[in-house]
Write an enzyme that holds these catalytic residues in place. Structure first.
Site, mmCIF file in Angstrom:
data_model
loop_
_atom_site.group_PDB
_atom_site.id
_atom_site.type_symbol
_atom_site.label_atom_id
_atom_site.label_comp_id
_atom_site.label_asym_id
_atom_site.label_seq_id
_atom_site.Cartn_x
_atom_site.Cartn_y
_atom_site.Cartn_z
ATOM 1 N N GLY A 1 -4.188 -4.526 -4.486
ATOM 2 C CA GLY A 1 -5.163 -3.539 -4.952
ATOM 3 C C GLY A 1 -4.414 -2.300 -5.382
ATOM 4 O O GLY A 1 -3.947 -1.539 -4.555
ATOM 5 N N HIS A 2 -4.232 -2.135 -6.690
ATOM 6 C CA HIS A 2 -3.480 -0.983 -7.187
ATOM 7 C C HIS A 2 -4.443 0.092 -7.692
ATOM 8 O O HIS A 2 -5.258 -0.156 -8.570
ATOM 9 C CB HIS A 2 -2.523 -1.414 -8.304
ATOM 10 C CG HIS A 2 -1.369 -2.217 -7.783
ATOM 11 N ND1 HIS A 2 -0.509 -2.912 -8.587
ATOM 12 C CD2 HIS A 2 -0.930 -2.421 -6.516
ATOM 13 C CE1 HIS A 2 0.408 -3.503 -7.837
ATOM 14 N NE2 HIS A 2 0.167 -3.232 -6.581
ATOM 15 N N GLN B 1 2.225 -5.968 -3.110
ATOM 16 C CA GLN B 1 2.543 -5.986 -1.668
ATOM 17 C C GLN B 1 3.873 -5.241 -1.422
ATOM 18 O O GLN B 1 4.237 -4.379 -2.206
ATOM 19 C CB GLN B 1 2.568 -7.409 -1.106
ATOM 20 C CG GLN B 1 1.197 -8.079 -1.041
ATOM 21 C CD GLN B 1 0.811 -8.794 -2.316
ATOM 22 O OE1 GLN B 1 1.621 -9.461 -2.945
ATOM 23 N NE2 GLN B 1 -0.420 -8.665 -2.729
ATOM 24 N N ASP C 1 0.815 -1.221 0.000
ATOM 25 C CA ASP C 1 0.000 0.000 0.000
ATOM 26 C C ASP C 1 0.847 1.268 0.000
ATOM 27 O O ASP C 1 0.451 2.287 0.561
ATOM 28 C CB ASP C 1 -0.965 0.030 1.210
ATOM 29 C CG ASP C 1 -1.802 -1.225 1.277
ATOM 30 O OD1 ASP C 1 -2.242 -1.691 0.220
ATOM 31 O OD2 ASP C 1 -1.997 -1.751 2.391
ATOM 32 N N ARG D 1 -10.391 -2.781 4.882
ATOM 33 C CA ARG D 1 -9.966 -2.721 6.283
ATOM 34 C C ARG D 1 -9.207 -1.429 6.575
ATOM 35 O O ARG D 1 -8.409 -0.984 5.745
ATOM 36 C CB ARG D 1 -9.016 -3.892 6.599
ATOM 37 C CG ARG D 1 -9.689 -5.239 6.574
ATOM 38 C CD ARG D 1 -8.733 -6.359 6.901
ATOM 39 N NE ARG D 1 -7.761 -6.594 5.845
ATOM 40 C CZ ARG D 1 -6.795 -7.496 5.916
ATOM 41 N NH1 ARG D 1 -6.635 -8.219 7.009
ATOM 42 N NH2 ARG D 1 -5.968 -7.673 4.915
ATOM 43 N N PRO D 2 -9.417 -0.793 7.766
ATOM 44 C CA PRO D 2 -8.615 0.382 8.099
ATOM 45 C C PRO D 2 -7.149 -0.030 8.254
ATOM 46 O O PRO D 2 -6.863 -1.075 8.848
ATOM 47 C CB PRO D 2 -9.183 0.869 9.435
ATOM 48 C CG PRO D 2 -10.119 -0.177 9.905
ATOM 49 C CD PRO D 2 -10.387 -1.142 8.795
ATOM 50 N N LYS E 1 2.033 2.167 -5.066
ATOM 51 C CA LYS E 1 2.767 1.690 -6.248
ATOM 52 C C LYS E 1 1.967 1.890 -7.526
ATOM 53 O O LYS E 1 2.540 2.216 -8.560
ATOM 54 C CB LYS E 1 3.110 0.202 -6.097
ATOM 55 C CG LYS E 1 4.097 -0.082 -4.984
ATOM 56 C CD LYS E 1 4.408 -1.554 -4.886
ATOM 57 C CE LYS E 1 3.258 -2.404 -4.423
ATOM 58 N NZ LYS E 1 2.749 -2.120 -3.073
HETATM 59 P P1 IMP Z 1 -2.493 -12.825 2.068
HETATM 60 O O1 IMP Z 1 -1.582 -12.259 1.031
HETATM 61 O O2 IMP Z 1 -3.946 -12.633 1.722
HETATM 62 O O3 IMP Z 1 -2.150 -14.228 2.413
HETATM 63 O O4 IMP Z 1 -2.268 -11.987 3.401
HETATM 64 C C1 IMP Z 1 -1.052 -12.044 4.137
HETATM 65 C C2 IMP Z 1 -0.704 -10.695 4.725
HETATM 66 O O5 IMP Z 1 -0.352 -9.808 3.654
HETATM 67 C C3 IMP Z 1 -1.828 -10.015 5.482
HETATM 68 O O6 IMP Z 1 -1.268 -9.254 6.538
HETATM 69 C C4 IMP Z 1 -2.420 -9.073 4.462
HETATM 70 O O7 IMP Z 1 -3.081 -7.985 5.058
HETATM 71 C C5 IMP Z 1 -1.170 -8.646 3.723
HETATM 72 N N1 IMP Z 1 -1.419 -8.213 2.346
HETATM 73 C C6 IMP Z 1 -1.681 -9.000 1.271
HETATM 74 N N2 IMP Z 1 -1.831 -8.259 0.179
HETATM 75 C C7 IMP Z 1 -1.625 -6.989 0.537
HETATM 76 C C8 IMP Z 1 -1.604 -5.755 -0.186
HETATM 77 O O8 IMP Z 1 -1.779 -5.689 -1.402
HETATM 78 N N3 IMP Z 1 -1.329 -4.641 0.551
HETATM 79 C C9 IMP Z 1 -1.087 -4.696 1.875
HETATM 80 N N4 IMP Z 1 -1.090 -5.819 2.578
HETATM 81 C C10 IMP Z 1 -1.364 -6.952 1.923
#
Ligand code: IMP
Length: 425
Positions: A39-40, A223, A12, A304-305, A15
């Site tokens: 989520g871009h 990520q 977040d 989510r916040p 990017k």
């Molecule tokens: P997962 O990728 O859904 O398995 O989540 C694993 C961890 O990565 C969790 O803490 C998510 O909130 C975090 N996470 C996954 N994708 C993103 C993203 O695009 N932005 C921020 N955090 C992410």
């Protein structure tokens, strides 16, 4: 020029906007890891696009986009994203979107086990529940279903039969759930295969062909570094290599072909989900960061916040190392505009010692306290500034402090969500 762009914190970092900016001078944009957990956000004029799987380069005409072998794909989500873009008059088709045959498929049982595991009180990661972890688990366990399998009834039959034997036992005996139906899955996933068949290709050959033709490629990381399965705050991470090396393994392009690595860093820090976050703030200051500016700090995929805190240079310095960063792009500088004082963490204190290198021990990360340096705020709006030298003096000092503490130049600054709210140095 082939560029890898990565997040330097916990994702977040903004990017999407920087990728959109860089893709102007790029021919090809490639996703190499993660899935629709990302989520871009890209804002073009008055229009906002949120992309989860398709590279944001698709929003520019005459670009080609790739989804590499390192990505995990939920075909239903992919088809919906293609449709959403078409409904908004974005040109998407097999001529400009190429999907790796070897990308692993997210199946409904992956989403189910992701959710069921998250519901266990112990060891919650705070995942997006999109089935990302269980799909990578199957990939590493050599029982994954790949995109190319959706094109072959015989392949899909034996893989699904084998997998369901095990997964249905787990669902029933461990979680007390109903099993999943083989017939229903076969029908549904063969249908996805039919709809996507023209997109599914040997992307390794195609991408390397373009690179040999001297096309410019942008590898778009999803990520952030601290969510990398090897280098992040394990086990509170995602299940892929979010760092620059993932661009090679996740696409089949060799490291000698990469010219530059750019890190995107938010002017402060945020994280969603569980896990250590040494500079996390609570109360009024956290709310202020979360709600400042035109777009608040709420997850683009899950709503989510986000947890908010001060800039952590221990984290960013680790990112510089593991990604081999050449330069940084700073985003959301405008969010700090009206603060009297800004804090930057340059080391942690744990028991009686000071730590400057990112600690791999969860125990330390969870129990250290950040040691802050105080910086005076600039108390001037920056959102309309177009030139680097026109930034307030104190903002320039903040930027040069970050350059000093990371040893990496800052070449791009973002002062708002719109394309034009960008300053190139
Ligand atoms: P997962 O990728 O859904 O398995 O989540 C694993 C961890 O990565 C969790 O803490 C998510 O909130 C975090 N996470 C996954 N994708 C993103 C993203 O695009 N932005 C921020 N955090 C992410």
């Amino acid at each position: 020029m082939n560029i890898v762009l990565v997040g330097t914190q916990w994702g977040d970092e903004g990017k999407g906007k920087i990728i959109d900016l860089l893709s102007e001078d790029t021919d090809i944009i490639v996703r190499y890891q993660g899935g629709n957990n990302a989520g871009h956000t890209v804002i073009i004029g008055e229009e906002e696009f949120i992309l989860h799987l398709i590279p944001s380069g698709i929003l520019r005409p005459n670009k080609e986009c790739f989804i590499g072998n390192g990505v995990v794909i939920d075909p239903k989500a992919l088809l919906e994203e293609i449709q959403m873009l078409r409904d908004r008059n974005v040109d998407v088709g097999p001529h400009n979107l190429h999907i790796s045959k070897s990308a692993n498929v997210i199946m409904p049982y992956h989403k189910l086990t992701d959710r069921l595991r998250e519901e266990e009180a112990i060891g919650r990661i705070g995942t997006t529940k999109r089935g990302i972890g269980p799909t990578y688990l199957d990939k590493a366990g050599r029982v994954g279903i790949r995109m190319v399998d959706l094109l072959s009834e015989t392949q899909l039959t034996w893989k699904l039969k084998r997998n369901l034997k095990e997964i249905n036992l787990i669902l029933q005996k461990i979680y007390g759930e109903k099993g999943v139906s083989y017939d229903q899955l076969m029908e549904e996933y063969l249908e996805y295969g039919k709809k996507l068949q023209d997109y599914i290709k040997d992307t390794v050959s195609l991408l390397n062909f373009h690179i040999n033709q001297k096309k410019n490629v942008l590898f778009e990381g999803a990520q952030g570094t601290m969510l990398d399965v090897d280098h992040g705050t394990y086990p509170f991470v995602t299940s892929s290599n979010t760092t620059a090396g993932g661009a090679c393994t996740g696409t089949g392009v060799g490291p000698t072909k990469i010219d530059k690595v750019i890190g995107v860093m938010k002017a402060y820090t945020t994280r969603v989900g569980e896990g250590p976050f040494p500079t996390e703030l609570e109360g009024e200051m956290a709310d202020k960061l979360r709600n400042a500016g035109p777009i608040g700090e709420y997850g683009r995929s899950t709503g989510r916040p986000r947890r908010c805190g001060w800039l952590d240079m221990v984290v960013v310095r680790r990112s510089v190392l593991v990604n081999g960063l050449d330069s940084l792009a700073i985003t959301r500088l405008d969010i700090l505009d009206d603060l009297d004082k800004i804090y930057v963490c340059n080391k942690y204190k744990y028991k009686d010692t000071y730590i400057e290198d990112f600690p791999e021990e969860l125990e330390i990360l969870q129990n250290c306290t950040p040691v802050y340096e105080e910086v005076k705020g600039w108390k001037t709006p920056t959102a309309e500034i177009k030139e680097f030298t026109k930034l307030p003096q104190k903002a320039l000092e903040y930027i040069s402090k970050i350059e000093d503490l990371t040893g990496v130049p800052i070449n791009i600054l973002s002062v708002g969500p719109k394309r034009l709210q960008t300053i190139k140095k």
